[in-house]
Design an enzyme around this catalytic site. Structure first.
Site, PDB file in Angstrom:
ATOM      1  N   ARG A 128       0.815  -1.218   0.000  1.00 47.11           N
ATOM      2  CA  ARG A 128       0.000   0.000   0.000  1.00 47.11           C
ATOM      3  C   ARG A 128       0.848   1.268   0.000  1.00 47.11           C
ATOM      4  NH1 ARG A 128      -5.056  -2.056   3.820  1.00 47.11           N
ATOM      5  NH2 ARG A 128      -6.320  -2.663   2.034  1.00 47.11           N
ATOM      6  N   LYS A 158     -17.390 -14.286   5.593  1.00 41.95           N
ATOM      7  CA  LYS A 158     -18.632 -13.631   6.014  1.00 41.95           C
ATOM      8  C   LYS A 158     -19.624 -13.348   4.891  1.00 41.95           C
ATOM      9  CE  LYS A 158     -16.375 -11.197   9.799  1.00 41.95           C
ATOM     10  NZ  LYS A 158     -15.810  -9.881  10.092  1.00 41.95           N
ATOM     11  N   GLY A 190      -8.853  -8.248   1.056  1.00 45.18           N
ATOM     12  CA  GLY A 190      -7.635  -8.310   1.857  1.00 45.18           C
ATOM     13  C   GLY A 190      -6.993  -9.679   1.872  1.00 45.18           C
ATOM     14  N   GLY A 197     -12.827  -4.049   1.006  1.00 44.99           N
ATOM     15  CA  GLY A 197     -14.181  -3.521   1.192  1.00 44.99           C
ATOM     16  C   GLY A 197     -14.549  -2.522   0.104  1.00 44.99           C
TER      17      GLY A 197
HETATM   18  P1  ADP Z   1     -11.328 -11.277   1.907  1.00 40.01           P
HETATM   19  O1  ADP Z   1     -10.494 -10.547   2.939  1.00 40.01           O
HETATM   20  O2  ADP Z   1     -10.520 -11.736   0.735  1.00 40.01           O
HETATM   21  O3  ADP Z   1     -12.558 -10.510   1.517  1.00 40.01           O
HETATM   22  P2  ADP Z   1     -12.666 -12.775   3.990  1.00 40.01           P
HETATM   23  O4  ADP Z   1     -12.127 -11.809   4.986  1.00 40.01           O
HETATM   24  O5  ADP Z   1     -14.130 -12.791   3.738  1.00 40.01           O
HETATM   25  O6  ADP Z   1     -11.874 -12.630   2.598  1.00 40.01           O
HETATM   26  O7  ADP Z   1     -12.300 -14.269   4.446  1.00 40.01           O
HETATM   27  C1  ADP Z   1     -10.978 -14.707   4.537  1.00 40.01           C
HETATM   28  C2  ADP Z   1     -10.790 -15.716   5.643  1.00 40.01           C
HETATM   29  O8  ADP Z   1     -11.709 -16.771   5.528  1.00 40.01           O
HETATM   30  C3  ADP Z   1      -9.404 -16.323   5.600  1.00 40.01           C
HETATM   31  O9  ADP Z   1      -8.767 -16.106   6.837  1.00 40.01           O
HETATM   32  C4  ADP Z   1      -9.689 -17.810   5.367  1.00 40.01           C
HETATM   33  O10 ADP Z   1      -8.791 -18.649   6.064  1.00 40.01           O
HETATM   34  C5  ADP Z   1     -11.051 -17.953   5.932  1.00 40.01           C
HETATM   35  N1  ADP Z   1     -11.750 -19.148   5.395  1.00 40.01           N
HETATM   36  C6  ADP Z   1     -12.167 -19.360   4.143  1.00 40.01           C
HETATM   37  N2  ADP Z   1     -12.741 -20.557   4.034  1.00 40.01           N
HETATM   38  C7  ADP Z   1     -12.678 -21.147   5.239  1.00 40.01           C
HETATM   39  C8  ADP Z   1     -13.112 -22.386   5.772  1.00 40.01           C
HETATM   40  N3  ADP Z   1     -13.714 -23.283   4.999  1.00 40.01           N
HETATM   41  N4  ADP Z   1     -12.906 -22.620   7.077  1.00 40.01           N
HETATM   42  C9  ADP Z   1     -12.280 -21.714   7.845  1.00 40.01           C
HETATM   43  N5  ADP Z   1     -11.842 -20.520   7.414  1.00 40.01           N
HETATM   44  C10 ADP Z   1     -12.043 -20.245   6.117  1.00 40.01           C
HETATM   45 MG    MG Z   2     -10.697 -10.292   5.091  1.00 42.79          MG
END
Ligand code: ADP
Ligand code: MG
Length: 398
Positions: free
Chosen positions: A36, A202, A353, A376
């Site tokens: 960043r 989420k 992220g 986000g």
């Molecule tokens: P991003 O930051 O890319 O938007 P999120 O914050 O929604 O993604 O989710 C990322 C997290 O979700 C990671 O830490 C990943 O390990 C966790 N995750 C994804 N699938 C699983 C799963 N099946 N069980 C546990 N954790 C998971």
């Molecule tokens: Mg995340």
């Protein structure tokens, strides 16, 4: 682009307040990834070459309106100085006398970094008067405003939004310009050939983007813990898998309101799971998750299926890892999708992220057409059909 950018205005000899996204990951006071900071360099250097004094402001973490030393931007100032061919002056505050003094002592083309804006409650205050009062003080030493903080542009905070009421002109930086231009291709994309891959944890945070994308994509591939929320919403067994009540409610909302488009949504056909008491791991079909087992990744059949679809896509947007990629072997699903994105001749964009951390860690970030610096913000940009509050607040182009 319908907003003015930094190249459209004359910044020479001006004191420029520039909002940047320096919210870098830190461990024990050390910066673990300076992407960043590097991403802000083109605009900083551009302004310096124009002969502007660059006054940088940013937030780090969530100090919640208080001075929390762990969230100081001082280490960022040190790293920035290393990346510029010049020392950046760090000021221990983001407004008031100390800032006025540093600005008074600076030469045109100097760089000043102010301390964390979130040390003041006004930065994120929901009380508009309080937010604007803080914004006015933050804007006071400057004559114009540049927003280059793409990752914070979905926030209506004092430093991203409020300051535009007190400074003129207000323009986008080069990073914001690049992000908006590249993400606009995802907003404009339409089936056939438009594929979205969503994963992560989420669902409740991603309902809006699912609803916006579903009618427009050829296929929406769901992976990660997000998938288990849909399983549970359909009364399937998810064992000990990560699956919150909120996520299941989000999944139910989508199933209930998007029924016309559900045939474009694909869920995993198999999973890779771990026994929570013995640590044993095995593959199972989607309807084979048992009590006592934690589904941590999509299985090999799903990986192959998703990879094939991604490889032949014209436009792919990906957010959210396919599994618990931090713990191998549960990185295989994410790796399969990342490799397929790399092999895809179409236009591919990754935002989020953890998804970005995953592809960077896998050494595949360079294979993508665009890796967004904003998780986000990139989701909200797509969800809002190509607008973000902090970008809307900038001057319109003529
Ligand atoms: P991003 O930051 O890319 O938007 P999120 O914050 O929604 O993604 O989710 C990322 C997290 O979700 C990671 O830490 C990943 O390990 C966790 N995750 C994804 N699938 C699983 C799963 N099946 N069980 C546990 N954790 C998971
Ligand atoms: Mg995340």
């Amino acid at each position: 682009m319908n907003k003015k950018i930094v190249r459209d205005v004359d910044a020479s000899g001006k004191r420029v307040l520039m909002r940047v996204d320096f919210n870098v990951p830190m461990e024990d006071g050390q910066i673990t990834d300076d992407t960043r900071i590097r991403a802000a360099l083109p605009t900083i250097n551009y302004l310096r070459e124009e002969g502007a004094l660059v006054i940088l402001c940013a937030h780090l973490g969530r100090p919640k309106g208080q001075i929390v030393p762990e969230h100081s931007l001082a280490p960022v100032a040190a790293r920035l100085s290393g990346l510029l061919d010049d020392e950046a002056t760090f000021v221990d505050d983001c407004l008031g006398e100390q800032v006025a003094e540093a600005v008074g002592a600076a030469q045109p083309d100097d760089v000043i970094l102010l301390e964390n804006t979130r040390y003041y409650p006004g930065e994120t205050s929901k009380d508009k008067q309080e937010m604007l009062a803080f914004a006015e003080k933050l804007a006071a030493p400057a004559q114009m405003y540049v927003n280059d903080a793409f990752g914070a542009s979905h926030r209506k905070h004092a430093s991203t939004f409020g300051v535009t009421k007190f400074l003129s002109p207000c323009v986008a930086g080069l990073l914001v310009e690049e992000e908006l231009t590249k993400l606009q291709c995802v907003v404009d994309a339409d089936q056939p050939g438009f594929i979205a891959v969503l994963g992560g944890a989420k669902v409740e945070d991603k309902i809006g983007v699912v609803k916006q994308l579903l009618p427009r994509v050829e296929s929406l591939l769901i992976g990660g813990a997000m998938a288990w929320a849909f399983f549970k919403a359909e009364d399937m067994e998810v064992g000990e898998s990560l699956c919150t009540e909120e996520s299941v409610a989000g999944a139910r909302d989508i199933l209930a309101t998007m029924s016309d488009y559900l045939d474009t949504m694909m869920l995993p056909v198999d999973v890779h799971m771990k026994n929570v008491s013995t640590g044993e791991t095995k593959y199972a079909p989607a309807d084979g998750i048992e009590p006592g087992w934690d589904a941590l990744d999509i299985g090999p059949e799903t990986q192959q299926k998703y990879a094939e679809i991604v490889r032949s896509a014209q436009v792919v947007f990906w957010n959210g890892p396919m599994g618990y990629f931090e713990e191998p072997p549960f990185d295989q699903g994410t790796l399969a999708v990342a490799k397929a994105m790399g092999e895809c001749a179409g236009y591919n964009v990754v935002g989020g992220g953890d998804s970005v951390a995953a592809i960077t860690q896998m050494g595949l970030a360079d294979e993508m057409d665009h890796v967004s610096t904003g998780g986000g913000a990139s989701l909200e940009f797509i969800e809002n059909n190509g607008t973000l509050p902090a970008v809307e607040a900038l001057d319109d182009s003529e």
